[in-house]
Scaffold this active site. Structure first.
Site, PDB file in Angstrom:
ATOM      1  N   LYS A  53      -6.809   3.498  -3.400  1.00 41.53           N
ATOM      2  CA  LYS A  53      -7.216   3.480  -1.986  1.00 41.53           C
ATOM      3  C   LYS A  53      -7.444   4.913  -1.516  1.00 41.53           C
ATOM      4  O   LYS A  53      -6.692   5.816  -1.876  1.00 41.53           O
ATOM      5  CB  LYS A  53      -6.110   2.792  -1.179  1.00 41.53           C
ATOM      6  N   ASP A  74       0.871  -1.181   0.000  1.00 36.78           N
ATOM      7  CA  ASP A  74       0.000   0.000   0.000  1.00 36.78           C
ATOM      8  C   ASP A  74       0.909   1.231   0.000  1.00 36.78           C
ATOM      9  O   ASP A  74       1.510   1.564   1.024  1.00 36.78           O
ATOM     10  CB  ASP A  74      -0.895   0.024   1.241  1.00 36.78           C
ATOM     11  N   LYS A  82     -10.021   0.247  -2.517  1.00 40.04           N
ATOM     12  CA  LYS A  82      -9.948  -0.001  -1.076  1.00 40.04           C
ATOM     13  C   LYS A  82     -10.359   1.271  -0.347  1.00 40.04           C
ATOM     14  O   LYS A  82      -9.789   2.335  -0.568  1.00 40.04           O
ATOM     15  CB  LYS A  82      -8.525  -0.415  -0.664  1.00 40.04           C
TER      16      LYS A  82
END
Length: 212
Positions: free
Chosen positions: A151, A89, A180
């Protein structure tokens, strides 16, 4: 898919101790969450703690500001994969995006994706600092750079996921990238609302509460 399989059970606070990370992992295995999300220094700890389970390891890089050099982000990503991470991430360089240097943003995402190969790359665009137009541009950069996810948030900015942001992201990426949602997801109702909007992963430190 059951709600537990959407959850990246997360502990990223600077005061997190090894024993707290182990507890996070025990909870993830017990409740069959999709992944745990940890800082790089805890990847090996987490890997040992989820051994013999289906739980994946996600590691954050360039976290939480996104302002480290591309070379250091690439190294961090490669190092986390070597230590046992399944997913990365990354935080984009928010200042470069806001200055209009989309080439830099896209090339940095591409460099990290190239470095980790077939491992999953989630691109944190930190929506709370962006205009709607910048959110769109950030998602396009992730799409062009062949990331796997966009995300919403680090959870360390001035705001977390919102319905409006997820709708903007979905408009841009469609079914080409996954989304996400993270930041401020503390109850089941919110989680289910985001899933209905097309989110395929939820980053939350409240995973156990969500499924209870």
């Amino acid at each position: 898919m059951q709600l537990n399989q959407y959850i990246d059970h997360t502990l990223l606070k600077p005061t997190a101790t090894p024993s707290e990370i182990k507890k996070l992992c025990t909870e993830a295995v017990q409740h069959q969450f999709y992944a745990v999300c940890v800082n790089g220094c805890y990847v090996e700890t987490a890997k040992k703690a989820v051994e013999n389970s289906e739980v994946k390891i996600a590691a954050v890089i360039g976290f939480p500001l996104g302002a480290s050099t591309t070379a250091s982000k690439v190294f961090e990503a490669e190092n986390c994969i070597e230590k046992g991470a399944d997913e990365i991430d990354m935080v984009i360089n928010i200042g470069m995006l806001k200055s209009g240097n989309l080439k830099f943003v896209e090339e940095e995402i591409g460099a990290i994706k190239k470095a980790i190969g077939d491992k999953v790359l989630k691109v944190i665009i930190e929506t709370c600092f962006l205009t709607d137009e910048e959110k769109t541009l950030a998602c396009r950069a992730a799409l062009n750079a062949k990331a796997d996810f966009v995300k919403t948030s680090t959870g360390f900015g001035s705001g977390g996921a919102t319905t409006e942001d997820i709708e903007i992201m979905k408009d841009v990426v469609g079914d080409k990238l996954q989304i996400k949602a993270s930041g401020g997801i503390k109850d089941t109702k919110t989680a289910q609302k985001y899933i209905k909007l097309g989110v395929s992963r939820l980053g939350t430190s409240s995973g156990v509460a969500l499924i209870s």
